[in-house]
Motif scaffolding. Sequence first.
Motif, PDB file in Angstrom:
ATOM      1  N   LEU A  50       0.821  -1.207   0.000  1.00  0.00           N
ATOM      2  CA  LEU A  50       0.000   0.000   0.000  1.00  0.00           C
ATOM      3  C   LEU A  50       0.856   1.258   0.000  1.00  0.00           C
ATOM      4  CD1 LEU A  50      -2.871  -0.989   2.446  1.00  0.00           C
ATOM      5  CD2 LEU A  50      -3.096  -0.535  -0.004  1.00  0.00           C
ATOM      6  N   ASN A  51       1.909   1.267   0.785  1.00  0.00           N
ATOM      7  CA  ASN A  51       2.750   2.458   0.836  1.00  0.00           C
ATOM      8  C   ASN A  51       3.475   2.702  -0.479  1.00  0.00           C
ATOM      9  OD1 ASN A  51       2.747   4.075   3.301  1.00  0.00           O
ATOM     10  ND2 ASN A  51       3.216   2.160   4.337  1.00  0.00           N
ATOM     11  N   ARG A  52       4.001   1.651  -1.080  1.00  0.00           N
ATOM     12  CA  ARG A  52       4.669   1.814  -2.372  1.00  0.00           C
ATOM     13  C   ARG A  52       3.680   2.269  -3.445  1.00  0.00           C
ATOM     14  NH1 ARG A  52       5.918  -2.695  -4.192  1.00  0.00           N
ATOM     15  NH2 ARG A  52       5.514  -4.149  -2.473  1.00  0.00           N
ATOM     16  N   SER A  53       2.478   1.727  -3.406  1.00  0.00           N
ATOM     17  CA  SER A  53       1.461   2.122  -4.379  1.00  0.00           C
ATOM     18  C   SER A  53       1.038   3.569  -4.165  1.00  0.00           C
ATOM     19  CB  SER A  53       0.247   1.201  -4.255  1.00  0.00           C
ATOM     20  OG  SER A  53       0.588  -0.145  -4.554  1.00  0.00           O
ATOM     21  N   ALA A  54       0.923   3.983  -2.908  1.00  0.00           N
ATOM     22  CA  ALA A  54       0.530   5.359  -2.612  1.00  0.00           C
ATOM     23  C   ALA A  54       1.536   6.343  -3.189  1.00  0.00           C
ATOM     24  CB  ALA A  54       0.392   5.547  -1.102  1.00  0.00           C
ATOM     25  N   VAL A  55       2.814   6.058  -3.000  1.00  0.00           N
ATOM     26  CA  VAL A  55       3.853   6.943  -3.540  1.00  0.00           C
ATOM     27  C   VAL A  55       3.833   6.931  -5.064  1.00  0.00           C
ATOM     28  CG1 VAL A  55       6.337   7.299  -3.707  1.00  0.00           C
ATOM     29  CG2 VAL A  55       5.312   6.717  -1.502  1.00  0.00           C
ATOM     30  N   ASP A  56       3.659   5.755  -5.648  1.00  0.00           N
ATOM     31  CA  ASP A  56       3.658   5.619  -7.108  1.00  0.00           C
ATOM     32  C   ASP A  56       2.480   6.361  -7.731  1.00  0.00           C
ATOM     33  OD1 ASP A  56       3.338   4.548  -9.811  1.00  0.00           O
ATOM     34  OD2 ASP A  56       4.691   2.938  -9.222  1.00  0.00           O
ATOM     35  N   ALA A  61       3.117   8.735   0.773  1.00  0.00           N
ATOM     36  CA  ALA A  61       2.772   7.499   1.459  1.00  0.00           C
ATOM     37  C   ALA A  61       1.602   7.723   2.408  1.00  0.00           C
ATOM     38  CB  ALA A  61       3.984   6.975   2.227  1.00  0.00           C
ATOM     39  N   VAL A  62       1.066   6.634   2.904  1.00  0.00           N
ATOM     40  CA  VAL A  62       0.043   6.684   3.948  1.00  0.00           C
ATOM     41  C   VAL A  62       0.693   6.263   5.261  1.00  0.00           C
ATOM     42  CG1 VAL A  62      -1.936   6.295   2.444  1.00  0.00           C
ATOM     43  CG2 VAL A  62      -0.667   4.338   3.303  1.00  0.00           C
ATOM     44  N   LEU A  63       0.172   6.746   6.373  1.00  0.00           N
ATOM     45  CA  LEU A  63       0.734   6.422   7.680  1.00  0.00           C
ATOM     46  C   LEU A  63       0.266   5.039   8.108  1.00  0.00           C
ATOM     47  CD1 LEU A  63       0.277   9.841   9.513  1.00  0.00           C
ATOM     48  CD2 LEU A  63       2.367   8.914   8.462  1.00  0.00           C
ATOM     49  N   GLU A  64       1.215   4.119   8.362  1.00  0.00           N
ATOM     50  CA  GLU A  64       0.834   2.752   8.706  1.00  0.00           C
ATOM     51  C   GLU A  64       0.025   2.708   9.992  1.00  0.00           C
ATOM     52  OE1 GLU A  64       2.900  -1.515   9.793  1.00  0.00           O
ATOM     53  OE2 GLU A  64       3.892  -0.215   8.325  1.00  0.00           O
ATOM     54  N   GLY A  65       0.372   3.552  10.966  1.00  0.00           N
ATOM     55  CA  GLY A  65      -0.385   3.561  12.212  1.00  0.00           C
ATOM     56  C   GLY A  65      -1.844   3.916  11.993  1.00  0.00           C
ATOM     57  N   CYS A  66      -2.095   4.901  11.134  1.00  0.00           N
ATOM     58  CA  CYS A  66      -3.480   5.275  10.814  1.00  0.00           C
ATOM     59  C   CYS A  66      -4.195   4.145  10.088  1.00  0.00           C
ATOM     60  CB  CYS A  66      -3.492   6.543   9.970  1.00  0.00           C
ATOM     61  SG  CYS A  66      -2.983   8.032  10.860  1.00  0.00           S
ATOM     62  N   MET A  71      -8.272  -0.147  10.199  1.00  0.00           N
ATOM     63  CA  MET A  71      -8.608  -1.559  10.030  1.00  0.00           C
ATOM     64  C   MET A  71      -9.262  -2.115  11.293  1.00  0.00           C
ATOM     65  SD  MET A  71      -5.067  -2.550   8.091  1.00  0.00           S
ATOM     66  CE  MET A  71      -5.130  -4.282   8.450  1.00  0.00           C
ATOM     67  N   ARG A  72      -8.698  -1.782  12.450  1.00  0.00           N
ATOM     68  CA  ARG A  72      -9.271  -2.273  13.710  1.00  0.00           C
ATOM     69  C   ARG A  72     -10.671  -1.711  13.914  1.00  0.00           C
ATOM     70  NH1 ARG A  72      -3.701  -1.862  15.535  1.00  0.00           N
ATOM     71  NH2 ARG A  72      -4.052   0.327  16.092  1.00  0.00           N
ATOM     72  N   PRO A 263       3.356 -17.254  10.200  1.00  0.00           N
ATOM     73  CA  PRO A 263       2.642 -16.738  11.379  1.00  0.00           C
ATOM     74  C   PRO A 263       1.633 -15.651  10.995  1.00  0.00           C
ATOM     75  CG  PRO A 263       4.836 -15.791  11.256  1.00  0.00           C
ATOM     76  CD  PRO A 263       4.783 -16.835  10.195  1.00  0.00           C
ATOM     77  N   ARG A 264       0.554 -15.588  11.768  1.00  0.00           N
ATOM     78  CA  ARG A 264      -0.407 -14.507  11.622  1.00  0.00           C
ATOM     79  C   ARG A 264       0.097 -13.299  12.387  1.00  0.00           C
ATOM     80  NH1 ARG A 264      -3.633 -18.920  13.133  1.00  0.00           N
ATOM     81  NH2 ARG A 264      -4.798 -19.873  11.421  1.00  0.00           N
ATOM     82  N   GLN A 265       0.115 -12.166  11.716  1.00  0.00           N
ATOM     83  CA  GLN A 265       0.571 -10.928  12.334  1.00  0.00           C
ATOM     84  C   GLN A 265      -0.640 -10.137  12.825  1.00  0.00           C
ATOM     85  OE1 GLN A 265       2.731  -9.215   9.081  1.00  0.00           O
ATOM     86  NE2 GLN A 265       4.496 -10.570   9.349  1.00  0.00           N
ATOM     87  N   LYS A 266      -0.568  -9.671  14.046  1.00  0.00           N
ATOM     88  CA  LYS A 266      -1.678  -8.933  14.637  1.00  0.00           C
ATOM     89  C   LYS A 266      -1.853  -7.580  13.953  1.00  0.00           C
ATOM     90  CE  LYS A 266      -3.149 -11.771  17.803  1.00  0.00           C
ATOM     91  NZ  LYS A 266      -4.539 -12.298  17.727  1.00  0.00           N
ATOM     92  N   ILE A 267      -3.114  -7.187  13.735  1.00  0.00           N
ATOM     93  CA  ILE A 267      -3.419  -5.896  13.159  1.00  0.00           C
ATOM     94  C   ILE A 267      -3.206  -4.806  14.208  1.00  0.00           C
ATOM     95  CG2 ILE A 267      -5.234  -4.454  12.157  1.00  0.00           C
ATOM     96  CD1 ILE A 267      -6.421  -7.019  10.984  1.00  0.00           C
TER      97      ILE A 267
END
Length: 267
Positions: A50-56, A61-66, A71-72, A263-267
């Motif tokens: 998503l971040n690479r696509s946002a820049v492209d 970029a978009v803020l990953e924390g946001c 998502m939560r 492994p499943r990564q927590k959101i």
Amino acid sequence: MAVAPELWIDGRPAGLEDLGHQALINYGALTSFVVEQGGVRGLDRHMDRLNRSAVDLFGEAVLEGCLRDQMRAALAGRAEAWLRISLFSRDLSLRQPDWIGAPQVMISVSPPPSPLPHDVRLQSQTYGREAPHLKHVATMGLLRARRMARLAGYDDALFTDAEGLISEGSLWNIGFIQGDTVVWPDAPMLDGVAQALIRDALERAGAPQRKAVVRLTDLSRFDGAFLCNSATPAAEIAAIDNHVFSGAADAVQQIGALWRSQPRQKI
């Protein structure tokens, strides 16, 4: 009957203005994945996509924390779901295509889809997605390809260039089985998250794999083939056009198990 997904824009229920823009301007990027027990396999890769696509596509970029907060909020405590995260901007249009800024985020929440079936029969079609390195919203071509394949009696479409160079499928990547080796096509395509997770798992297991040019005329060199995406870790391909594979069910099952070992990564 299909269940209508919940739609969220920037952390709030989607409004008419947002959806009107989405209906009229087909410009943006997306990623999608299954949420299982509150986690996602390869979530870090989806966020990076998503971040690479946002820049492209938008210049920022978009803020990953946001993103994670949104998502939560959209999941509202649900531990099982299918999320599709799309990036767009109401400020970018046909009259203002040079707008630069951080994109807006649309999140779709729906029940997890069923995996694609095994033993699929593919029709090769001369087609290449625009900007194939991006998972973008311009889906008319691939949807038409799938439609044409189904109407011709096949299950799905496999994309090649005019010389028969195999790249990817309509909604998935393809891998080939040659003995104990997995062969990935070397061609312009989307580097799918499921494909990347399988590559990583094969490497950790010490299993042989390689990237190579694969053309339709090379199909007889392989014992089998499989498709993979975030909804379907590994599904065996029975045939491509008139070529029927001898079978590699055990190998494809092992590939699926390797994907599930991630492994499943927590959101």
